[in-house]
Design an enzyme around this catalytic site. Sequence first.
Site, PDB file in Angstrom:
ATOM      1  N   ARG A  82       8.792  -4.320 -11.479  1.00 24.17           N
ATOM      2  CA  ARG A  82       9.237  -4.506 -12.853  1.00 24.17           C
ATOM      3  C   ARG A  82      10.749  -4.747 -12.885  1.00 24.17           C
ATOM      4  O   ARG A  82      11.267  -5.492 -12.063  1.00 24.17           O
ATOM      5  CB  ARG A  82       8.763  -3.317 -13.677  1.00 24.17           C
ATOM      6  CG  ARG A  82       7.223  -3.289 -13.704  1.00 24.17           C
ATOM      7  CD  ARG A  82       6.625  -1.965 -14.107  1.00 24.17           C
ATOM      8  NE  ARG A  82       6.354  -1.917 -15.532  1.00 24.17           N
ATOM      9  CZ  ARG A  82       5.503  -1.054 -16.078  1.00 24.17           C
ATOM     10  NH1 ARG A  82       4.832  -0.202 -15.309  1.00 24.17           N
ATOM     11  NH2 ARG A  82       5.312  -1.030 -17.377  1.00 24.17           N
ATOM     12  N   ILE A 152      12.330  -0.401  -3.948  1.00 29.43           N
ATOM     13  CA  ILE A 152      11.683  -1.320  -3.006  1.00 29.43           C
ATOM     14  C   ILE A 152      10.937  -2.378  -3.804  1.00 29.43           C
ATOM     15  O   ILE A 152      10.242  -2.066  -4.780  1.00 29.43           O
ATOM     16  CB  ILE A 152      10.707  -0.572  -2.077  1.00 29.43           C
ATOM     17  CG1 ILE A 152      11.479   0.308  -1.103  1.00 29.43           C
ATOM     18  CG2 ILE A 152       9.825  -1.559  -1.299  1.00 29.43           C
ATOM     19  CD1 ILE A 152      10.599   1.088  -0.141  1.00 29.43           C
ATOM     20  N   CYS A 182      12.100   0.186 -12.929  1.00 37.15           N
ATOM     21  CA  CYS A 182      10.775   0.078 -12.308  1.00 37.15           C
ATOM     22  C   CYS A 182       9.663   0.567 -13.227  1.00 37.15           C
ATOM     23  O   CYS A 182       8.581   0.929 -12.766  1.00 37.15           O
ATOM     24  CB  CYS A 182      10.741   0.810 -10.975  1.00 37.15           C
ATOM     25  SG  CYS A 182      11.920   0.161  -9.784  1.00 37.15           S
TER      26      CYS A 182
END
Length: 227
Positions: A82, A152, A182
Amino acid sequence: MDTPDFSALPPGIEWRRSRGLVDYRAAMAEQEARNRAISAGEAEELVWLLEHPPVYTAGTSADPAELVDPRFEVVEAGRGGRYTYHGPGQRVTYVLLDLASRNRDVRRFVHAMENWVIATLADFGVEAFAVCERIGIWTRDATGAEAKIGAIGVRVRRWVTMHGFSVNLAPDLAHFGGIVPCGIADYGVTSLAALGLEVAPDDWDRALLARAGDFLAALHDPERPPA
């Protein structure tokens, strides 16, 4: 501390460090070109350590509602995940490897990167961990609450990886307030500086690259623990 000795790193891979700030779009274009070249057998694999000017990046699952305050440029990244933030004080590592020669296992690749970061943080006395339902690298902040210290995000094309991970050394944590990092709203973001540790980029790079051999070995042996 001296800068890393690249001659001691595993051969067959270009190990690159950029000083200063590298424009995100320029870095993404270079990754795209390098991905094609690696796939065609025309270039070495690449591990690239750098920092970006402030930017928000949108992964393929980004929800516009999570872009709370777009005070910086927003770039479609093409990776999974995201919204994330990159900026000065955050060390980014792009990992472009050919998984066709490494068992074609994307999950193993992501797990090996997690362990690489976690082991390096341990070298600085920080206990970090992965959480299966929450992507990224986690630790406990100064209050004892779980907080994200590393992100990540990967993309795999023609079995060659792109993007990689970032670790917060000493970024302006207020910059994360422009997004829901995220997509995880219930946890905060922290950094080595917020934990009371002053870690220069050279020191981080040296420690990370000292464990590069363990990371590469783990791509072939998922049970291999970090050294």
